[in-house]
Write a protein that holds these residues in place. Structure first.
Motif, PDB file in Angstrom:
ATOM      1  N   GLY A   6      15.406  39.881 115.553  1.00 62.86           N
ATOM      2  CA  GLY A   6      14.720  40.890 116.350  1.00 62.86           C
ATOM      3  C   GLY A   6      14.368  42.150 115.586  1.00 62.86           C
ATOM      4  O   GLY A   6      13.656  43.008 116.097  1.00 62.86           O
ATOM      5  N   VAL A   7      14.875  42.292 114.360  1.00 64.97           N
ATOM      6  CA  VAL A   7      14.554  43.458 113.539  1.00 64.97           C
ATOM      7  C   VAL A   7      13.186  43.237 112.894  1.00 64.97           C
ATOM      8  O   VAL A   7      12.921  42.156 112.349  1.00 64.97           O
ATOM      9  CB  VAL A   7      15.634  43.667 112.448  1.00 64.97           C
ATOM     10  CG1 VAL A   7      15.245  44.810 111.514  1.00 64.97           C
ATOM     11  CG2 VAL A   7      16.986  43.939 113.088  1.00 64.97           C
ATOM     12  N   PRO A   8      12.286  44.225 112.952  1.00 69.77           N
ATOM     13  CA  PRO A   8      10.925  44.039 112.437  1.00 69.77           C
ATOM     14  C   PRO A   8      10.853  44.041 110.917  1.00 69.77           C
ATOM     15  O   PRO A   8      10.313  44.954 110.287  1.00 69.77           O
ATOM     16  CB  PRO A   8      10.167  45.226 113.040  1.00 69.77           C
ATOM     17  CG  PRO A   8      11.206  46.282 113.214  1.00 69.77           C
ATOM     18  CD  PRO A   8      12.462  45.554 113.583  1.00 69.77           C
ATOM     19  N   LEU A   9      11.402  43.006 110.313  1.00 71.11           N
ATOM     20  CA  LEU A   9      11.329  42.812 108.867  1.00 71.11           C
ATOM     21  C   LEU A   9      10.788  41.416 108.586  1.00 71.11           C
ATOM     22  O   LEU A   9      11.012  40.489 109.368  1.00 71.11           O
ATOM     23  CB  LEU A   9      12.718  42.957 108.230  1.00 71.11           C
ATOM     24  CG  LEU A   9      13.366  44.340 108.229  1.00 71.11           C
ATOM     25  CD1 LEU A   9      14.790  44.242 107.694  1.00 71.11           C
ATOM     26  CD2 LEU A   9      12.560  45.332 107.400  1.00 71.11           C
ATOM     27  N   GLU A  10      10.113  41.277 107.455  1.00 67.51           N
ATOM     28  CA  GLU A  10       9.651  39.964 107.028  1.00 67.51           C
ATOM     29  C   GLU A  10      10.860  39.120 106.603  1.00 67.51           C
ATOM     30  O   GLU A  10      11.902  39.666 106.213  1.00 67.51           O
ATOM     31  CB  GLU A  10       8.673  40.095 105.859  1.00 67.51           C
ATOM     32  CG  GLU A  10       7.406  40.867 106.177  1.00 67.51           C
ATOM     33  CD  GLU A  10       6.556  40.168 107.227  1.00 67.51           C
ATOM     34  OE1 GLU A  10       6.567  38.911 107.258  1.00 67.51           O
ATOM     35  OE2 GLU A  10       5.905  40.868 108.021  1.00 67.51           O
ATOM     36  N   PRO A  11      10.742  37.780 106.686  1.00 68.21           N
ATOM     37  CA  PRO A  11      11.869  36.931 106.277  1.00 68.21           C
ATOM     38  C   PRO A  11      12.384  37.240 104.880  1.00 68.21           C
ATOM     39  O   PRO A  11      13.600  37.275 104.648  1.00 68.21           O
ATOM     40  CB  PRO A  11      11.278  35.515 106.358  1.00 68.21           C
ATOM     41  CG  PRO A  11      10.225  35.613 107.419  1.00 68.21           C
ATOM     42  CD  PRO A  11       9.632  36.989 107.254  1.00 68.21           C
ATOM     43  N   GLY A  12      11.483  37.478 103.946  1.00 69.22           N
ATOM     44  CA  GLY A  12      11.903  37.811 102.588  1.00 69.22           C
ATOM     45  C   GLY A  12      12.661  39.133 102.528  1.00 69.22           C
ATOM     46  O   GLY A  12      13.600  39.289 101.726  1.00 69.22           O
ATOM     47  N   GLU A  13      12.251  40.083 103.361  1.00 68.24           N
ATOM     48  CA  GLU A  13      12.945  41.368 103.404  1.00 68.24           C
ATOM     49  C   GLU A  13      14.356  41.198 103.962  1.00 68.24           C
ATOM     50  O   GLU A  13      15.307  41.842 103.489  1.00 68.24           O
ATOM     51  CB  GLU A  13      12.162  42.359 104.259  1.00 68.24           C
ATOM     52  CG  GLU A  13      10.848  42.821 103.648  1.00 68.24           C
ATOM     53  CD  GLU A  13      10.100  43.775 104.561  1.00 68.24           C
ATOM     54  OE1 GLU A  13       9.785  44.891 104.115  1.00 68.24           O
ATOM     55  OE2 GLU A  13       9.840  43.400 105.729  1.00 68.24           O
ATOM     56  N   LYS A  14      14.500  40.345 104.947  1.00 72.23           N
ATOM     57  CA  LYS A  14      15.827  40.107 105.517  1.00 72.23           C
ATOM     58  C   LYS A  14      16.765  39.504 104.473  1.00 72.23           C
ATOM     59  O   LYS A  14      17.935  39.895 104.376  1.00 72.23           O
ATOM     60  CB  LYS A  14      15.717  39.191 106.736  1.00 72.23           C
ATOM     61  CG  LYS A  14      15.035  39.845 107.934  1.00 72.23           C
ATOM     62  CD  LYS A  14      14.985  38.904 109.134  1.00 72.23           C
ATOM     63  CE  LYS A  14      14.332  39.587 110.324  1.00 72.23           C
ATOM     64  NZ  LYS A  14      14.272  38.712 111.524  1.00 72.23           N
ATOM     65  N   ILE A  15      16.234  38.555 103.702  1.00 74.35           N
ATOM     66  CA  ILE A  15      17.044  37.985 102.623  1.00 74.35           C
ATOM     67  C   ILE A  15      17.419  39.072 101.622  1.00 74.35           C
ATOM     68  O   ILE A  15      18.565  39.136 101.131  1.00 74.35           O
ATOM     69  CB  ILE A  15      16.289  36.850 101.911  1.00 74.35           C
ATOM     70  CG1 ILE A  15      16.232  35.602 102.799  1.00 74.35           C
ATOM     71  CG2 ILE A  15      16.942  36.506 100.576  1.00 74.35           C
ATOM     72  CD1 ILE A  15      17.587  34.938 103.017  1.00 74.35           C
ATOM     73  N   GLY A  16      16.482  39.959 101.313  1.00 75.31           N
ATOM     74  CA  GLY A  16      16.764  41.056 100.391  1.00 75.31           C
ATOM     75  C   GLY A  16      17.857  41.974 100.903  1.00 75.31           C
ATOM     76  O   GLY A  16      18.724  42.417 100.142  1.00 75.31           O
ATOM     77  N   VAL A  17      17.828  42.263 102.198  1.00 79.54           N
ATOM     78  CA  VAL A  17      18.861  43.106 102.810  1.00 79.54           C
ATOM     79  C   VAL A  17      20.232  42.436 102.693  1.00 79.54           C
ATOM     80  O   VAL A  17      21.225  43.056 102.293  1.00 79.54           O
ATOM     81  CB  VAL A  17      18.534  43.389 104.289  1.00 79.54           C
ATOM     82  CG1 VAL A  17      19.737  44.022 104.999  1.00 79.54           C
ATOM     83  CG2 VAL A  17      17.325  44.310 104.389  1.00 79.54           C
ATOM     84  N   VAL A  18      20.285  41.162 103.029  1.00 77.04           N
ATOM     85  CA  VAL A  18      21.567  40.441 103.011  1.00 77.04           C
ATOM     86  C   VAL A  18      22.100  40.317 101.580  1.00 77.04           C
ATOM     87  O   VAL A  18      23.300  40.531 101.337  1.00 77.04           O
ATOM     88  CB  VAL A  18      21.417  39.047 103.649  1.00 77.04           C
ATOM     89  CG1 VAL A  18      22.718  38.262 103.515  1.00 77.04           C
ATOM     90  CG2 VAL A  18      21.028  39.179 105.114  1.00 77.04           C
ATOM     91  N   MET A  19      21.232  40.002 100.628  1.00 83.03           N
ATOM     92  CA  MET A  19      21.671  39.883  99.244  1.00 83.03           C
ATOM     93  C   MET A  19      22.143  41.228  98.701  1.00 83.03           C
ATOM     94  O   MET A  19      23.143  41.309  97.967  1.00 83.03           O
ATOM     95  CB  MET A  19      20.540  39.340  98.366  1.00 83.03           C
ATOM     96  CG  MET A  19      20.170  37.887  98.635  1.00 83.03           C
ATOM     97  SD  MET A  19      21.522  36.715  98.270  1.00 83.03           S
ATOM     98  CE  MET A  19      22.173  36.421  99.922  1.00 83.03           C
TER      99      MET A  19
END
Length: 228
Positions: free
Chosen positions: A124-137
């Motif tokens: 639900g957070v307005p981030l692209e899938p790649g950005e979400k992976i970047g946040v988690v990493m």
């Protein structure tokens, strides 16, 4: 059709035995021969299920983390903060986890479950899938770095407590040249390191919380910037 004999051990058995050795004696004590000895098998029997020690370490790296706990209710920051603290707790149970060389991205079932849990926190957070992976990493790197630092500092304290008392601040005043390191000199003169116990378990926890707060606030600022 004649069935062959079922193997008496498998890769999971070998991994559990190796983890038990690491828990008791540290990662350096783990070898294929030692695991075989603990299991009461010939060393060559292990190689039918695990190719070599590198593969065993990879299996241990995944199995050591156990399963991620369910995420709490709340906004994404609450969930990611909970996730980060759960990762830290899991690593502290088995600090040898940090000594395993990582040669690739997560691919084992436990590590993928933790990755999925963190991505779920960002639903639900307005981030692209790649950005979400970047946040988690990025968050995972922060947590593991903090865990490694606190573990090595704790080891150093056990070996030489004197280097963590108020003498540390005195030493810095002797070696920090205000002309070459003006910013650090200001912090030293402010008395930040003039403590009877520079290393404190509660302080380490507070430092982790502060760093986590800064990380999550940075993510929040990035999200807000995208919306504007």
């Amino acid at each position: 059709m004649k069935r062959g004999r079922k193997p008496t051990i498998d890769a999971a058995d070998i991994t559990r035995a190796a983890i038990a050795i690491a828990d008791a004696e540290g990662l350096a004590a783990v070898s294929m021969a030692r695991v075989a000895q603990e299991m009461g098998n010939a060393t060559m029997a292990l190689y039918r299920h695990v190719k070599n020690k590198d593969e065993l370490l990879a299996l241990m790296w995944d199995a050591a983390m156990e399963e991620p706990p369910p995420l709490p209710d709340g906004e994404w920051r609450d969930k990611l903060g909970f996730w980060a603290r759960a990762v830290l707790t899991a690593i502290r149970r088995r600090p040898w986890f940090l000594q395993i060389p990582v040669s690739g991205p997560p691919s084992g079932p436990k590590n993928l479950a933790w990755l999925d849990s963190a991505l779920t926190a960002l639903e639900g957070v307005p981030l692209e899938p790649g950005e979400k992976i970047g946040v988690v990493m990025g968050l995972s790197t922060f947590v593991q770095g903090e865990a490694r630092l606190s573990f090595t500092l704790s080891q150093g304290f056990e070996e030489d407590p004197a280097q963590f008392n108020h003498q540390y601040g005195q030493k810095l005043r002797e070696v920090v040249d205000p002309r070459r390191m003006p910013a650090l000199a200001k912090v030293v003169e402010a008395g930040v390191f003039d403590l009877d116990d520079v290393l404190d378990v509660e302080d380490l926890g507070a430092d982790f919380d502060f760093g986590l707060h800064l990380f999550l606030e940075g993510v929040a600022a990035h999200i807000d910037g995208k919306s504007t």
